[in-house]
Design a protein around this motif. Structure first.
Motif, short mmCIF file in Angstrom:
data_model
loop_
_atom_site.label_atom_id
_atom_site.label_comp_id
_atom_site.label_asym_id
_atom_site.label_seq_id
_atom_site.Cartn_x
_atom_site.Cartn_y
_atom_site.Cartn_z
N GLN A 160 1.06 -1.14 0.08
CA GLN A 160 -0.08 -0.03 -0.11
C GLN A 160 0.75 1.19 0.00
N ASP A 161 2.03 1.33 0.96
CA ASP A 161 2.98 2.27 0.73
C ASP A 161 3.62 2.57 -0.54
N LEU A 162 3.67 1.58 -1.29
CA LEU A 162 4.43 1.74 -2.72
C LEU A 162 3.81 2.00 -3.78
N VAL A 163 2.47 1.77 -4.06
CA VAL A 163 1.72 1.75 -5.03
C VAL A 163 0.63 2.99 -5.03
N ASP A 164 0.28 3.32 -6.30
CA ASP A 164 -0.72 4.58 -6.33
C ASP A 164 -2.09 4.25 -6.22
N ILE A 165 -2.39 3.12 -6.06
CA ILE A 165 -3.84 2.79 -5.89
C ILE A 165 -3.99 2.03 -4.31
N ASP A 166 -5.52 2.01 -4.03
CA ASP A 166 -5.88 1.51 -2.69
C ASP A 166 -5.74 0.07 -2.63
N VAL A 167 -5.19 -0.62 -2.11
CA VAL A 167 -5.04 -2.09 -1.94
C VAL A 167 -5.82 -2.81 -0.66
N SER A 168 -6.21 -1.84 0.39
CA SER A 168 -6.75 -2.24 1.60
C SER A 168 -7.97 -3.10 1.41
N GLU A 169 -8.76 -3.22 0.44
CA GLU A 169 -9.85 -3.94 0.18
C GLU A 169 -9.87 -5.29 -0.85
N MET A 170 -8.60 -5.21 -1.51
CA MET A 170 -8.52 -6.18 -2.39
C MET A 170 -8.65 -7.49 -1.96
N LYS A 171 -9.37 -8.64 -2.49
CA LYS A 171 -9.83 -9.63 -1.84
C LYS A 171 -8.89 -10.71 -2.95
N PRO A 172 -8.77 -12.11 -2.30
CA PRO A 172 -8.23 -13.12 -2.97
C PRO A 172 -8.65 -13.19 -4.39
N PHE A 173 -7.76 -13.27 -5.42
CA PHE A 173 -8.29 -13.29 -6.95
C PHE A 173 -8.63 -12.21 -7.57
N GLU A 174 -8.56 -11.02 -7.03
CA GLU A 174 -8.67 -9.72 -7.48
C GLU A 174 -7.48 -9.39 -8.01
N PHE A 175 -7.58 -8.55 -9.02
CA PHE A 175 -6.13 -7.90 -9.51
C PHE A 175 -6.45 -6.69 -10.14
N LYS A 176 -5.18 -5.77 -10.21
CA LYS A 176 -5.65 -4.36 -10.84
C LYS A 176 -4.26 -4.29 -12.05
N MET A 177 -4.99 -3.89 -12.86
CA MET A 177 -4.09 -3.69 -14.22
C MET A 177 -3.50 -2.09 -14.29
N ASP A 178 -2.29 -2.03 -14.67
CA ASP A 178 -1.69 -0.73 -14.94
C ASP A 178 -1.29 -0.09 -13.61
N VAL A 179 -0.73 -0.81 -12.50
CA VAL A 179 -0.37 -0.26 -11.19
C VAL A 179 1.20 0.06 -11.12
N THR A 180 1.47 1.22 -10.68
CA THR A 180 3.01 1.63 -10.76
C THR A 180 3.59 1.34 -9.28
N ILE A 181 4.86 0.69 -9.47
CA ILE A 181 5.50 0.24 -8.26
C ILE A 181 6.88 0.45 -8.78
N PHE A 182 7.65 1.12 -7.79
CA PHE A 182 9.10 1.43 -8.32
C PHE A 182 9.33 2.11 -9.48
N GLY A 183 8.49 2.79 -10.07
CA GLY A 183 8.30 3.43 -11.47
C GLY A 183 8.07 2.52 -12.61
N LYS A 184 7.50 1.22 -12.34
CA LYS A 184 7.42 0.11 -13.28
C LYS A 184 5.93 -0.01 -13.38
N ASN A 185 5.34 -0.41 -14.63
CA ASN A 185 3.81 -0.71 -14.65
C ASN A 185 3.77 -2.25 -14.64
N VAL A 186 2.89 -2.59 -13.70
CA VAL A 186 2.64 -4.13 -13.51
C VAL A 186 1.08 -4.53 -13.25
N ILE A 187 0.97 -5.66 -13.20
CA ILE A 187 -0.37 -6.20 -12.87
C ILE A 187 -0.03 -6.70 -11.54
N LEU A 188 -1.00 -6.33 -10.61
CA LEU A 188 -0.85 -6.61 -9.00
C LEU A 188 -2.15 -7.42 -8.89
#
Length: 363
Positions: A160-188
């Protein structure tokens, strides 16, 4: 280390760090960095980081991609939507598990199937061979992806401290596209193979090293295959090639939740799985715990107290959490009873054991 083994983008970093490298599924992978117990306990109490870039990725897309995915897989893929993933099995005509995998719907009629490393080529050829009757394209895109897993009770707060979206409510087998972490675009993805909270991160292969090094700046323990195996066994999670094989069905292998043979759509192996759902399978997978001294190893014979052979051990280890020798075994269904005492043939000794819950993590 043989030049014939495949290497993830992090291989040289592991060699430089002094990690112990072993062969796994045709890959040169770290089995441990410090010690298996230390890495295991870090994931159970804090947070650990795994390189799982050896896993394979198959992309299926096209006008009839959803129909092809459903035909190939045992779960009800119609329940998928963009942002949702699903654990499932790729079965043969007899219902045996060719592989267990996770399906991500990453777009309209576009699916990313994440398969086990040793099975990547086999899975891809199987999927390709059954795609002719569908207007869909099947591509092996494994070399385009790196994959890391950050796991443990404190993993979510760090992510949560490292990404640009709210992950607090993400549940198992949910994912987010186009997340930025350490300056890189990822699927989380909110998933993992440890029984703990955490995330799997899909990135471009060339970005994996920067993300790995970024995490290591934050009190994260680098972890190898050894801890990955002890963690998944404590959680009762199967390993393909041992607990799941082409001669073990989802109902026999303890992943019945990933088989939906009552849906209208047809899929490979459906008739066998429908029969097992309605009438029961002849075998089932159970958790085992040794009473006497000895560690249950893959292939060891399981007997009842009368000396009758009733099955075999599929996985076993000594649990770093409890100190007990635990494992998974596939046995005759009629012999199942929770708490029942059984006997394991450990080399030349017969050692008492008992049937227990597969998930032995006490939360």
């Amino acid at each position: 280390m043989s030049n014939e083994l495949k290497k993830t983008p992090l291989y040289q970093a592991f060699v430089d760090s002094g990690a112990k490298i072993v062969e796994f599924g045709g890959w040169a992978m770290p089995v441990q960095f410090s010690s298996i117990k230390e890495e295991h306990n870090a994931v159970r109490t804090n947070k650990g980081l795994f390189d799982v870039s050896h896993m394979g990725e198959v992309l299926i897309k096209g006008p009839e991609a959803s129909q092809l995915v459903q035909y190939l897989l045992s779960n009800d893929t119609d329940k998928l939507e963009i942002g949702k993933a699903q654990y499932t099995a790729l079965c043969n005509e007899e219902g045996g598990v060719i592989d267990d995998l996770i399906t991500y719907q990453i777009g309209d009629n576009e699916y990313l199937l994440v398969v086990n490393a040793a099975n990547t080529d086999k899975d891809f050829e199987w999927m390709k061979s059954h795609s002719d009757q569908f207007d869909a394209e099947v591509s092996n895109v494994s070399d385009q992806y790196g994959q890391l897993a950050i796991q443990g009770p404190k993993a979510r707060d760090l992510v949560q401290d490292l990404v640009d979206i709210d992950v607090s409510e993400m549940k198992p087998f949910e994912f987010k596209m186009d997340v930025t972490i350490f300056g890189k675009n990822v699927i989380l993805s909110q998933s993992g193979y440890t029984g703990e909270d955490g995330f799997e991160i899909y990135c471009k292969s060339e970005d994996a090293l920067d993300i790995w090094n970024g995490f290591l700046e934050y009190d994260v323990e680098p972890c190898g295959l050894g801890a990955r195996d002890t963690l998944r066994l404590e959680a009762g999670l199967p390993l393909h090639g041992q607990d799941l094989t082409e001669s073990i069905t989802p109902y026999e292998g303890g992943i019945a939740f990933a088989a939906k043979p009552l849906i209208d759509a047809d899929f490979i192996g459906k008739s066998v799985l429908k029969d097992q759902k309605e009438n029961g399978s002849k075998r089932r997978t159970v958790g085992i715990e040794m009473i006497g001294k000895g560690i249950p190893r893959t292939g060891y014979t399981v007997m009842n107290k009368d000396g009758k052979e009733i099955g075999e051990v599929t996985s076993g280890t000594q649990s770093p959490l409890s100190g007990k020798a635990i494992g998974l075994a596939i046995i005759d269904r009629d012999e199942f009873e929770m708490g029942k005492e059984i006997v394991i043939q450990v080399r030349k000794r017969q050692v008492d054991a008992k049937i227990v819950k597969k998930n032995q993590i006490s939360k």
